[in-house]
Design a protein around this motif. Sequence first.
Motif, PDB file in Angstrom:
ATOM      1  N   ILE A 152      76.322  31.670  31.609  1.00 18.12           N
ATOM      2  CA  ILE A 152      75.373  31.016  31.761  1.00 18.12           C
ATOM      3  C   ILE A 152      74.695  31.282  33.336  1.00 18.12           C
ATOM      4  N   ASP A 153      75.237  31.403  34.008  1.00 22.20           N
ATOM      5  CA  ASP A 153      74.381  32.388  35.782  1.00 22.20           C
ATOM      6  C   ASP A 153      73.907  33.619  35.031  1.00 22.20           C
ATOM      7  N   ALA A 154      74.656  34.128  34.242  1.00 22.93           N
ATOM      8  CA  ALA A 154      73.159  35.067  33.862  1.00 22.93           C
ATOM      9  C   ALA A 154      72.190  35.315  33.632  1.00 22.93           C
ATOM     10  N   LEU A 155      71.902  34.137  32.986  1.00 24.99           N
ATOM     11  CA  LEU A 155      71.292  33.284  32.546  1.00 24.99           C
ATOM     12  C   LEU A 155      69.424  32.459  32.871  1.00 24.99           C
ATOM     13  N   ASP A 156      70.851  31.702  34.002  1.00 23.24           N
ATOM     14  CA  ASP A 156      70.597  31.008  34.119  1.00 23.24           C
ATOM     15  C   ASP A 156      69.822  30.104  34.272  1.00 23.24           C
ATOM     16  N   LEU A 157      70.656  29.590  33.391  1.00 22.24           N
ATOM     17  CA  LEU A 157      70.422  28.200  32.416  1.00 22.24           C
ATOM     18  C   LEU A 157      70.536  26.688  33.395  1.00 22.24           C
ATOM     19  N   PHE A 217      72.433  20.551  30.037  1.00 19.69           N
ATOM     20  CA  PHE A 217      72.384  21.314  29.479  1.00 19.69           C
ATOM     21  C   PHE A 217      73.466  22.826  29.463  1.00 19.69           C
ATOM     22  N   PRO A 218      73.202  23.017  30.431  1.00 22.04           N
ATOM     23  CA  PRO A 218      74.777  24.284  30.897  1.00 22.04           C
ATOM     24  C   PRO A 218      76.785  23.700  30.325  1.00 22.04           C
ATOM     25  N   SER A 219      76.534  22.699  30.557  1.00 22.34           N
ATOM     26  CA  SER A 219      77.635  21.731  29.955  1.00 22.34           C
ATOM     27  C   SER A 219      77.956  22.669  28.651  1.00 22.34           C
ATOM     28  N   ILE A 220      77.069  21.770  27.561  1.00 21.03           N
ATOM     29  CA  ILE A 220      76.498  21.591  26.701  1.00 21.03           C
ATOM     30  C   ILE A 220      76.825  23.407  26.065  1.00 21.03           C
ATOM     31  N   ILE A 221      76.442  23.825  26.969  1.00 16.31           N
ATOM     32  CA  ILE A 221      76.187  25.431  26.223  1.00 16.31           C
ATOM     33  C   ILE A 221      78.046  26.028  26.389  1.00 16.31           C
ATOM     34  N   SER A 222      78.770  25.597  27.356  1.00 13.15           N
ATOM     35  CA  SER A 222      79.635  26.216  28.254  1.00 13.15           C
ATOM     36  C   SER A 222      79.964  25.546  26.631  1.00 13.15           C
ATOM     37  N   GLY A 223      80.204  24.566  26.891  1.00 15.65           N
ATOM     38  CA  GLY A 223      81.441  23.463  25.115  1.00 15.65           C
ATOM     39  C   GLY A 223      81.011  24.574  23.989  1.00 15.65           C
ATOM     40  N   VAL A 224      80.337  24.703  23.141  1.00 12.20           N
ATOM     41  CA  VAL A 224      79.722  25.083  22.342  1.00 12.20           C
ATOM     42  C   VAL A 224      80.249  26.163  22.331  1.00 12.20           C
ATOM     43  N   ILE A 225      80.140  27.338  23.324  1.00  8.49           N
ATOM     44  CA  ILE A 225      80.758  29.115  23.107  1.00  8.49           C
ATOM     45  C   ILE A 225      82.019  28.805  23.329  1.00  8.49           C
ATOM     46  N   VAL A 226      82.677  27.585  24.074  1.00  5.16           N
ATOM     47  CA  VAL A 226      84.092  27.991  24.192  1.00  5.16           C
ATOM     48  C   VAL A 226      84.926  27.239  22.395  1.00  5.16           C
ATOM     49  N   LEU A 227      83.863  26.798  21.907  1.00  9.01           N
ATOM     50  CA  LEU A 227      84.516  26.160  20.785  1.00  9.01           C
ATOM     51  C   LEU A 227      84.865  27.186  19.664  1.00  9.01           C
ATOM     52  N   ALA A 228      83.128  27.615  20.097  1.00 10.67           N
ATOM     53  CA  ALA A 228      83.016  28.402  18.548  1.00 10.67           C
ATOM     54  C   ALA A 228      83.533  30.316  19.142  1.00 10.67           C
ATOM     55  N   LEU A 229      83.741  30.731  19.912  1.00  7.98           N
ATOM     56  CA  LEU A 229      84.806  31.138  20.063  1.00  7.98           C
ATOM     57  C   LEU A 229      86.207  31.025  19.743  1.00  7.98           C
ATOM     58  N   PHE A 230      86.693  30.045  20.282  1.00  8.82           N
ATOM     59  CA  PHE A 230      88.238  29.776  19.380  1.00  8.82           C
ATOM     60  C   PHE A 230      87.966  29.343  17.750  1.00  8.82           C
TER      61      PHE A 230
END
Length: 294
Positions: A130-135, A161-174
Amino acid sequence: MRSFIDRMRWPDYLIVAMLIAFFGYVWFTIEGTLNYKWRWELIPGYIIGYHTGREAYFANILLQGLAATIRISIYASILALVLGTILGVARCSQNLTIRMLARTYLELLRNIPPVVVVFIFFFFLSQQLIDALDLARWSRNIARQEDIWLWELFFGDMRRFPSIISGVIVLALFESAFVGEIVRAGIQSIPKGQREAARSIGMSRLQELRYIVLPQAMKRVVPPLANQFISLIKDSSIISLISVQELTYKTVELVASSRMIFEAWITTAAFYFVVCFGLSRLFSRLERRREGQA
């Protein structure tokens, strides 16, 4: 409903009576022993509020959390399906290195507590991406615009929006680890004779996988994938630990501000139950219809 009642027998009525007695006992114990004052009349206002200035209803804290949970679960399940399919195919690869890498990923995630996995993925991957893409800056610019109803429909409050993306990525990877094992089992369930027939007519390994194996395998894994999606909805409560404002996080906020401990958590449990049970019945009906057409 009438046919359901007609099918009930005396053991069913006995179980229902025992459940009513149990919950009644819990209710009066909480009220008497803890001297707890129930305030159920306030809960509807935290689901759907009324703005006196605008003279309009709006989705309040609990409904906002439920909507965020549904959004995150849908996006995470799509991403988990893509990643899990890749992992499942890699688990069946003829290349030992690819096979071992996929198995290592799957075994690690399936045998580490979900809370630990969530924190590892959040701090070492999701937040870095998220930090790298400056979301954060991009989403704030979107939030400042006037006509953003379409963004809010799909992602809610764009400031988060960054919080939602974090949740999506974490859940999807798990969840992709579990989806990968389901897909692997589906691929290995295809008879070897079909693969040999595909090779005999000159198909490459990729063509065999694309046209013969995967279409049949994905049909066979639909029921377990549906169950995994329901599990993902329940597992989404874990990401409240990384401040993703889904239903569980919103419930914690409500409890902290109103002290309605039991009302808030019982309502949240009811939301999860209705969504998960409803999906379970829907998937069961679709599965029976598919079997009837087969």
